[in-house]
Design a protein around this motif. Structure first.
Motif, short mmCIF file in Angstrom:
data_model
loop_
_atom_site.label_atom_id
_atom_site.label_comp_id
_atom_site.label_asym_id
_atom_site.label_seq_id
_atom_site.Cartn_x
_atom_site.Cartn_y
_atom_site.Cartn_z
N ARG A 103 3.05 7.05 0.27
CA ARG A 103 1.72 7.63 0.14
C ARG A 103 1.26 8.26 1.44
O ARG A 103 0.79 9.37 1.45
N GLN A 104 1.40 7.52 2.54
CA GLN A 104 0.93 8.02 3.83
C GLN A 104 1.87 7.54 4.91
O GLN A 104 1.91 6.34 5.15
N PRO A 105 2.67 8.33 5.57
CA PRO A 105 2.85 9.77 5.34
C PRO A 105 3.61 10.02 4.04
O PRO A 105 4.04 9.08 3.37
N ARG A 106 3.84 11.24 3.72
CA ARG A 106 4.51 11.61 2.46
C ARG A 106 6.01 11.34 2.50
O ARG A 106 6.66 11.30 1.48
N GLU A 107 6.57 11.18 3.70
CA GLU A 107 8.00 10.88 3.84
C GLU A 107 8.25 9.41 3.53
O GLU A 107 7.45 8.55 3.88
N ALA A 108 9.38 9.13 2.90
CA ALA A 108 9.81 7.76 2.66
C ALA A 108 10.21 7.16 4.01
O ALA A 108 10.93 7.79 4.78
N THR A 109 9.74 5.95 4.31
CA THR A 109 9.91 5.38 5.65
C THR A 109 10.34 3.92 5.61
O THR A 109 10.21 3.23 4.61
N TYR A 110 10.81 3.49 6.78
CA TYR A 110 11.09 2.09 7.05
C TYR A 110 10.84 1.89 8.55
O TYR A 110 10.59 2.85 9.28
N ALA A 111 10.88 0.64 9.00
CA ALA A 111 10.57 0.34 10.40
C ALA A 111 11.64 -0.53 11.03
O ALA A 111 12.37 -1.25 10.34
N ILE A 112 11.71 -0.45 12.34
CA ILE A 112 12.53 -1.36 13.13
C ILE A 112 11.65 -1.89 14.25
O ILE A 112 11.01 -1.12 14.98
N CYS A 113 11.60 -3.21 14.34
CA CYS A 113 10.83 -3.88 15.38
C CYS A 113 11.80 -4.48 16.38
O CYS A 113 12.76 -5.16 15.99
N SER A 154 0.81 -1.23 0.00
CA SER A 154 0.00 0.00 0.00
C SER A 154 0.84 1.27 0.00
O SER A 154 0.31 2.34 -0.24
N HIS A 155 2.12 1.15 0.31
CA HIS A 155 3.03 2.30 0.42
C HIS A 155 2.63 3.23 1.56
O HIS A 155 3.03 4.39 1.60
N SER A 156 1.83 2.72 2.48
CA SER A 156 1.36 3.49 3.63
C SER A 156 1.77 2.80 4.92
O SER A 156 1.61 1.60 5.07
N VAL A 157 2.29 3.59 5.85
CA VAL A 157 2.73 3.08 7.14
C VAL A 157 1.54 2.53 7.93
O VAL A 157 0.47 3.13 7.96
N ALA A 158 1.77 1.39 8.57
CA ALA A 158 0.76 0.82 9.47
C ALA A 158 1.46 0.02 10.56
O ALA A 158 2.45 -0.66 10.29
N ALA A 159 0.95 0.12 11.76
CA ALA A 159 1.41 -0.72 12.88
C ALA A 159 0.24 -0.85 13.84
O ALA A 159 -0.28 0.15 14.33
N PHE A 160 -0.17 -2.08 14.06
CA PHE A 160 -1.29 -2.33 14.96
C PHE A 160 -1.20 -3.77 15.44
O PHE A 160 -0.46 -4.57 14.89
#
Length: 170
Positions: free
Chosen positions: A132-142, A109-115
């Protein structure tokens, strides 16, 4: 404690992918790419990366999904297009339950999600190339401990700064 770097939807951008991997080379024990790398499986930048096939990945280099064991946690990885994640997370939840997953990593989806739902933590790191959401390019660390999943943190691609408003404490 183990950190997992979670990336998705890099769409052929080797440079940004390599920068993020290098930035966290000393503080992560596993790297997951949730698909749409648009790279060959033999590409050097993917060495040591657990990767699945996205809808823009052609060829047979990657599987559609994978199940990993990290720090005693079962981690299910898929791109998400085959589970219709742009419309609902229910199909992905069912697949997670079937596989006994504690953590689900997905993209598409190109959209950040965490739940978390029904004892399963879900993470979509967004996109390193076309956010797409947010507009910043992102990645995650778990962060995982022997007791389970501690948290999910999101970072902005260029600065590497944590986006604290998106953090999920588990």
């Amino acid at each position: 404690m183990k950190n997992i770097l979670i990336i998705s939807d890099t769409h052929g951008d080797r440079t940004e992918l390599a920068k993020v991997i290098a930035r966290h080379a000393n503080d992560t024990e596993a790297i997951i790419h949730c698909g749409d790398s648009e790279l060959e499986g033999t590409d050097e930048v993917l060495k040591g990366v657990n990767i699945v096939k996205g809808n823009c990945d052609f060829g047979t280099d990657f599987s559609e999904e994978t199940l990993l064991e990290i720090e005693g946690q079962r981690v299910f990885v898929t791109h998400g297009h085959l589970h219709n994640v742009k419309m609902t997370h229910l199909n992905l939840l069912y697949r997670a339950e079937e596989s006994g997953a504690d953590l689900v990593c997905f993209g598409h989806s190109h959209s950040v999600a965490a739940f978390h739902e029904r004892g399963v933590v879900f993470v979509n790191p967004g996109s390193l190339l076309l956010p797409r959401q947010p507009r910043e390019a992102t990645y995650a660390i778990c962060r995982l401990t022997e007791k389970g999943i501690e948290d999910v943190r999101f970072f902005e691609r260029d600065s590497g700064e944590e986006m604290t408003s998106l953090r999920l404490e588990v």
